[in-house]
Design a protein around this motif. Sequence first.
Motif, short mmCIF file in Angstrom:
data_model
loop_
_atom_site.label_atom_id
_atom_site.label_comp_id
_atom_site.label_asym_id
_atom_site.label_seq_id
_atom_site.Cartn_x
_atom_site.Cartn_y
_atom_site.Cartn_z
N LEU A 118 0.83 -1.21 0.00
CA LEU A 118 0.00 0.00 0.00
C LEU A 118 0.87 1.25 0.00
O LEU A 118 0.56 2.25 -0.67
CB LEU A 118 -0.92 -0.01 1.22
N ARG A 119 1.95 1.20 0.75
CA ARG A 119 2.87 2.34 0.80
C ARG A 119 3.53 2.56 -0.56
O ARG A 119 3.63 3.70 -1.04
CB ARG A 119 3.93 2.08 1.88
N VAL A 120 3.96 1.45 -1.17
CA VAL A 120 4.60 1.57 -2.48
C VAL A 120 3.59 2.04 -3.53
O VAL A 120 3.94 2.79 -4.45
CB VAL A 120 5.22 0.22 -2.89
N GLU A 121 2.35 1.62 -3.37
CA GLU A 121 1.31 2.07 -4.31
C GLU A 121 1.20 3.59 -4.31
O GLU A 121 1.08 4.22 -5.36
CB GLU A 121 -0.03 1.44 -3.93
N ARG A 126 0.59 6.29 -7.88
CA ARG A 126 0.00 7.64 -7.92
C ARG A 126 1.03 8.71 -8.28
O ARG A 126 0.78 9.90 -8.12
CB ARG A 126 -0.63 7.95 -6.56
N ASN A 127 2.19 8.27 -8.74
CA ASN A 127 3.23 9.21 -9.11
C ASN A 127 2.95 9.79 -10.49
O ASN A 127 2.46 9.10 -11.38
CB ASN A 127 4.59 8.48 -9.12
N GLU A 128 3.26 11.05 -10.68
CA GLU A 128 2.98 11.72 -11.94
C GLU A 128 4.10 11.55 -12.96
O GLU A 128 3.97 11.98 -14.11
CB GLU A 128 2.75 13.22 -11.69
N ARG A 129 5.21 10.93 -12.57
CA ARG A 129 6.33 10.78 -13.51
C ARG A 129 5.91 9.92 -14.70
O ARG A 129 5.28 8.87 -14.55
CB ARG A 129 7.53 10.13 -12.81
N PRO A 140 -2.88 -3.82 -6.21
CA PRO A 140 -1.78 -4.31 -5.37
C PRO A 140 -1.22 -5.65 -5.85
O PRO A 140 0.00 -5.86 -5.80
CB PRO A 140 -2.45 -4.44 -3.99
N ALA A 141 -2.09 -6.56 -6.32
CA ALA A 141 -1.60 -7.86 -6.80
C ALA A 141 -0.74 -7.69 -8.05
O ALA A 141 0.32 -8.32 -8.18
CB ALA A 141 -2.78 -8.79 -7.09
N MET A 142 -1.18 -6.84 -8.99
CA MET A 142 -0.38 -6.56 -10.19
C MET A 142 0.95 -5.93 -9.80
O MET A 142 2.02 -6.29 -10.32
CB MET A 142 -1.14 -5.60 -11.12
N LEU A 143 0.88 -4.97 -8.85
CA LEU A 143 2.08 -4.26 -8.44
C LEU A 143 3.09 -5.22 -7.82
O LEU A 143 4.30 -5.10 -8.06
CB LEU A 143 1.71 -3.16 -7.44
N LEU A 184 12.66 3.20 -4.91
CA LEU A 184 12.40 2.49 -3.66
C LEU A 184 13.60 2.53 -2.72
O LEU A 184 13.44 2.53 -1.49
CB LEU A 184 12.00 1.04 -3.96
N GLN A 185 14.80 2.52 -3.26
CA GLN A 185 15.99 2.57 -2.40
C GLN A 185 16.08 3.86 -1.60
O GLN A 185 16.74 3.90 -0.56
CB GLN A 185 17.25 2.37 -3.25
#
Length: 408
Positions: A118-121, A126-129, A140-143, A184-185
């Motif tokens: 959920l945090r990574v989502e 939801r990132n605009e890049r 979440p399952a796809m992610l 993520l790092q």
Amino acid sequence: FQQKFRNLLKGLAGPVPDGVDLPAVVLISGSGGMGKTLLLRRLDDIARLEPAFNGLSQSLWLDWRGGCEKFAGFAGPLDETGGEALLEALYTAAVRAWDGRFVETYRQMQAGRADLLLRVEKLVVRNERSDLSALRTATPAMLARVLQAGLSGDGKMAKTLQSAGLYAEADQADRLPEVLTDRLQRVLRPDQIELLRDPALALAHALGQGMRQAAAQRPLLVFLDPMERVERAGETLYELMLAAGPQVVWLLAGRTRLSQPEPMSRAVGLPEVLSKNLIDYVVPPLERGQVRDLLQEAAPGYDFSAKDVEQIADFSQGIPMAVVLLAGLFQKGAALADVGWKQGMVLPSEEVLHRVVDRTLTMVVADEDRPGLFALALAGEDMEALRAMLVGLYGADADTGRFMDRVS
């Protein structure tokens, strides 16, 4: 074989020798209907009921033939049964056996992984890049699948996106692993990234440590039957076995001899490190005398001549289940000629044939693939004919390649 198992149990009664940290493994292999499950249950009886071992050990059983629907992840096609589904089934069995003790770390890791996704989502989906735009519609399952592919650097990102129903241009798919890793790092700890990269491995270690704690109180026997259900989860299973330690005995039954799998088998062979404390048993076909004894036990009111026994032994190929099925037919009044002895050749009757084959297919071929399997038999080597029949059976989207992978 059974005496070797008794000797193994005797070894569990004493302290673990210094420097020993590998589990014992018992492999039982053989064709369908050979009695592998009965043999596993015989070993369980030895461990539980024989006076020399009474109270020495505890056991966990996973028998998927008895009801796969009880375990999450085991209701779908066989080729989709993976390491995480195996771990979840073992976790469920452990919770039932120990009321949740010893496996709390595994549960917390699963919950932490869900929170992490959920945090990574929020960070990624939801990132605009623009270089992350392919993930904006990901569930979440796809992610989770995309993160595993991206963080592992396996070069399969484009294929993973496609199988997850996500779209990206080729160059965007190529850049995505690097973009994900960099993103993520910056915000996650290394252990969190590792949990996203290879969740089955991290969860196997957590569950294995819990099983090690349980086995420290009393040695643990883990029965897995049949192994066909989890052949593709072999690497996860072996990591779990190593993490669980030397006081856990793994008893595995299946058609594939995991110590020496056939080249075309989809099974992951037992690694050499787990072969150091191995009992490897291939169930042999019944001999003539054993066929006679089993017939008399299964059909006590039927008078079998020596020729009857010889013909039934040939017909059944020494498979115990086939012998018992035949005995049942004789008790109903059938003659040997009715079930397949014709013109000096053994030809299986429909009833025996279908019951033996259905038992063999139960854990090998998913129900929806059975019509396709008959199509394959009809088509022979004519792949165009097979493709046409699969379209007729399953519709225009039928994938011949995936079908062949599943039933190979």
